[in-house]
Design an enzyme around this catalytic site. Structure first.
Site, short mmCIF file in Angstrom:
data_model
loop_
_atom_site.label_atom_id
_atom_site.label_comp_id
_atom_site.label_asym_id
_atom_site.label_seq_id
_atom_site.Cartn_x
_atom_site.Cartn_y
_atom_site.Cartn_z
N ILE A 30 0.86 -1.18 0.00
CA ILE A 30 0.00 0.00 0.00
C ILE A 30 0.89 1.23 0.00
O ILE A 30 1.72 1.42 0.90
CB ILE A 30 -0.92 0.01 1.23
N GLU A 31 0.72 2.06 -1.01
CA GLU A 31 1.47 3.31 -1.15
C GLU A 31 0.54 4.46 -0.77
O GLU A 31 -0.57 4.56 -1.30
CB GLU A 31 1.95 3.45 -2.59
N LEU A 32 0.99 5.30 0.15
CA LEU A 32 0.22 6.47 0.57
C LEU A 32 0.97 7.70 0.12
O LEU A 32 2.14 7.89 0.47
CB LEU A 32 0.08 6.47 2.10
#
Length: 129
Positions: A119-121
């Site tokens: 998951i890239e934020l």
């Protein structure tokens, strides 16, 4: 032809752990629909959840927990996001690092959900604005 993304599907091992991660950690909302189906909503999109081995038809050819790699744009700073992640015990795997998003440079943090999906934020890179 394509205007936007409406929803995507994640196949997960544990629906409750996934709900806790995305709702408590990332601020998404649990949404019930259909006959007992569950989604995670954010903005005008949602993630439908399928429990591994109990997927809804039609489904992908090879639904597999942990095969996702998703990037979400934040409406808070990376500092605020980091504090929230730390408060709920979500480890940051990498970042902040500069990447290229759909509309230009972004700064990103990387974490993993309970199924090990990446998951890239991200936020727009302040240096490029």
């Amino acid at each position: 032809m394509i205007a936007s993304l409406d929803h995507l599907v994640l196949t997960v091992k544990d629906i409750d752990a996934t709900i806790a991660f995305y709702c408590d950690g990332l601020g998404m909302k649990k949404q019930m629909f259909g006959e007992g189906r569950i989604a995670l909503s954010f903005g005008v999109q949602k993630i439908n959840l399928h429990r591994a081995g109990h997927e809804f038809e039609p489904k992908s050819a090879h639904p597999t927990p942990g095969s996702g790699d998703l990037c979400f744009l934040l409406n808070v700073s990376l500092e605020v996001a980091t504090k929230r992640l730390n408060a709920v015990g979500i480890a940051i795997e990498q970042g902040p690092v500069q990447r290229t998003g759909a509309t230009g440079p972004i700064m990103s943090l990387y974490i993993r959900d309970p199924d090990d999906n990446l998951i890239e934020l991200s936020i727009p890179d302040p240096a490029s604005v």
